[in-house]
Write a protein that holds these residues in place. Structure first.
Motif, mmCIF file in Angstrom:
data_model
loop_
_atom_site.group_PDB
_atom_site.id
_atom_site.type_symbol
_atom_site.label_atom_id
_atom_site.label_comp_id
_atom_site.label_asym_id
_atom_site.label_seq_id
_atom_site.Cartn_x
_atom_site.Cartn_y
_atom_site.Cartn_z
ATOM 1 N N LEU A 38 -10.985 6.972 -6.541
ATOM 2 C CA LEU A 38 -9.684 6.311 -6.327
ATOM 3 C C LEU A 38 -9.688 4.826 -5.309
ATOM 4 N N PHE A 39 -10.631 5.143 -4.311
ATOM 5 C CA PHE A 39 -10.576 4.056 -3.306
ATOM 6 C C PHE A 39 -11.199 2.928 -4.000
ATOM 7 N N SER A 40 -11.952 2.793 -4.929
ATOM 8 C CA SER A 40 -12.223 1.600 -5.648
ATOM 9 C C SER A 40 -11.228 1.091 -6.492
ATOM 10 N N ASP A 41 -10.606 1.917 -7.085
ATOM 11 C CA ASP A 41 -9.599 1.464 -7.964
ATOM 12 C C ASP A 41 -8.441 0.876 -7.262
ATOM 13 N N LEU A 42 -8.186 1.509 -6.156
ATOM 14 C CA LEU A 42 -7.190 0.846 -5.195
ATOM 15 C C LEU A 42 -7.670 -0.608 -4.846
ATOM 16 N N GLN A 43 -8.532 -0.725 -4.481
ATOM 17 C CA GLN A 43 -9.325 -2.166 -3.808
ATOM 18 C C GLN A 43 -9.120 -2.962 -4.914
ATOM 19 N N ARG A 44 -9.630 -2.515 -6.232
ATOM 20 C CA ARG A 44 -9.488 -3.463 -7.240
ATOM 21 C C ARG A 44 -8.214 -4.062 -7.521
ATOM 22 N N GLU A 45 -7.085 -3.160 -7.322
ATOM 23 C CA GLU A 45 -5.663 -3.650 -7.662
ATOM 24 C C GLU A 45 -5.091 -4.587 -6.430
ATOM 25 N N GLY A 46 -5.993 -4.608 -5.510
ATOM 26 C CA GLY A 46 -5.645 -5.696 -4.198
ATOM 27 C C GLY A 46 -5.011 -4.647 -2.941
ATOM 28 N N GLN A 47 -5.165 -3.480 -3.129
ATOM 29 C CA GLN A 47 -4.609 -2.594 -1.837
ATOM 30 C C GLN A 47 -5.774 -2.763 -0.899
#
Length: 405
Positions: A117-126
């Motif tokens: 989840l953390f990598s996914d959020l980082q890719r979204e710009g979070q």
């Protein structure tokens, strides 16, 4: 966010919680006001378990820069199968297992280990992630509703400031208390409707819980049970009995409620329901529609169960109309919200005559006479029958086989 803004937002949460705003309205209102006050939230999620026959809980979503198609998701059991496997991949699962109250990851600094989840959020710009668990006291928990989970992210350069985190730590518990209040009211409504029926449940929630307080109403009485249930229950394996009852109760309840009726009581294989309307003829038409829907569902169910080599049966139904007493009956410690009266007894006796008449459904003459003329023409007499406990024989009716078939 300064002290004045914090106090104003806390006051707003309390006011809207007391007013009974929905969980999604509370979350969205909270997040929008946080952004206005300078706390740069970009995404948030609040999760609360519930006490419901189908759903384990509900998740509520907010996003600052997009309109969500599904801001509320009701989820099923997370303690088995794929649901359990997905739940174990969640940071919330680790928080609950560890007993900790928070998990923060500075995504802008590359803190993405542990969960995809953390990598996914980082890719979204979070740029920052904060998960929180607010637990209830043991005596304050109801079923699985023992805490509220929440997740807060920002896309602000550098992530949350320490003041932002401090503001969330102060305000989110107030928000959780408001969400808990609304969720408890929802649980109460779900429980009374599941166990008492929709109309009776609403009446109880409105405060009609005094013993002996009843209302005289005119209603169609629906009394049905499974054909040959006693012999069938003795013949089948015990592990087949409950699924059998559930399957046949499901089609009856769905048909009744789909036509506007209220199921009042489940008695093993028997079901008592009523249909009411300002015009008694309308109530009879609704009951007739429910009967037709039931027969279609019964055929489909028996086809499915036969294909699965499971035992099948039929439904016997008696329909009558008359005045009944509707309300609380019982002792001061145990009440039942139901209908009583001669019309209920007659509906029960009519249903038992289905076997003698060789019909799946029987209607009283009072029911037939109340129907509009066009619907009345669909019924034919099966003769006069002496009903146990009823003073005189009554003419009973069934659907004309040529029309019904």
């Amino acid at each position: 966010m300064n002290e004045e803004s914090l106090n104003q937002l806390a006051d707003w949460i309390v006011q809207r919680g007391l007013a009974g705003d929905s969980e999604i309205a509370l979350l969205h209102g909270f997040c929008d006001r946080c952004v206005e006050a300078g706390l740069d939230l970009s995404r948030s999620v609040a999760i609360v378990d519930t006490l419901h026959p189908v759903y384990e809980g509900r998740a509520f979503f907010w996003a600052r820069d997009q309109l969500l198609e599904t801001p509320v998701v009701e989820y099923g059991p997370s303690n088995q199968g794929e649901g359990l496997e997905e739940w174990k991949k969640s940071p919330f699962y680790q928080l609950l297992q560890s007993g900790e109250n928070e998990m923060r990851r500075r995504l802008c600094d590359g803190e993405t280990e542990g969960f995809s989840l953390f990598s996914d959020l980082q890719r979204e710009g979070q740029t920052d992630y904060l998960a929180m668990v607010h637990r209830f006291g043991r005596d304050a928990a109801i079923g699985e509703l023992d805490c509220i989970l929440s997740r807060w992210t920002t896309d602000r350069a550098g992530g949350f400031s320490e003041a932002d985190v401090a503001a969330l730590r102060r305000l989110v518990p107030v928000l959780c208390l408001a969400i808990k209040s609304t969720s408890l009211a929802r649980i109460a409504q779900s429980l009374v409707e599941a166990y008492l029926g929709r109309d009776a449940g609403q009446r109880v929630l409105q405060g009609r819980i005094s013993r002996g307080i009843v209302e005289r109403i005119n209603a169609v009485i629906w009394f049905s049970d499974m054909r040959g249930y006693t012999a069938l229950s003795e013949r089948i394996d015990s592990d087949q009995l409950i699924p059998l009852l559930d399957d046949y109760a499901e089609i009856v309840i769905t048909a009744v409620q789909g036509a506007g009726g209220d199921v009042l009581k489940l008695m093993a294989d028997g079901i008592l329901a009523i249909f009411t309307a300002d015009d008694p003829a309308d109530a009879c038409v609704c009951a007739l529609q429910a009967e037709a829907d039931l027969r279609l569902r019964l055929e489909a169910l028996n086809n499915r169960r036969s294909a699965e080599n499971q035992p099948v049966t039929g439904i016997c139904l008696g329909l009558h109309i008359g005045d009944v007493f509707y309300g609380n009956i019982g002792s001061k410690d145990r009440l039942d919200f139901t209908v009583v009266g001669q019309a209920v007894n007659e509906a029960s006796r009519i249903e038992t005559m289905c076997r003698s008449a060789g019909r799946g459904t029987l209607f009283s003459s009072a029911f037939r006479d109340t129907l509009p003329e066009a619907e009345r023409a669909k019924l034919v007499s099966v003769g006069r029958y002496a009903l146990r406990g009823v003073g005189k024989a009554q003419e009973l009716f069934t659907l004309d086989p040529e029309i019904a078939g």
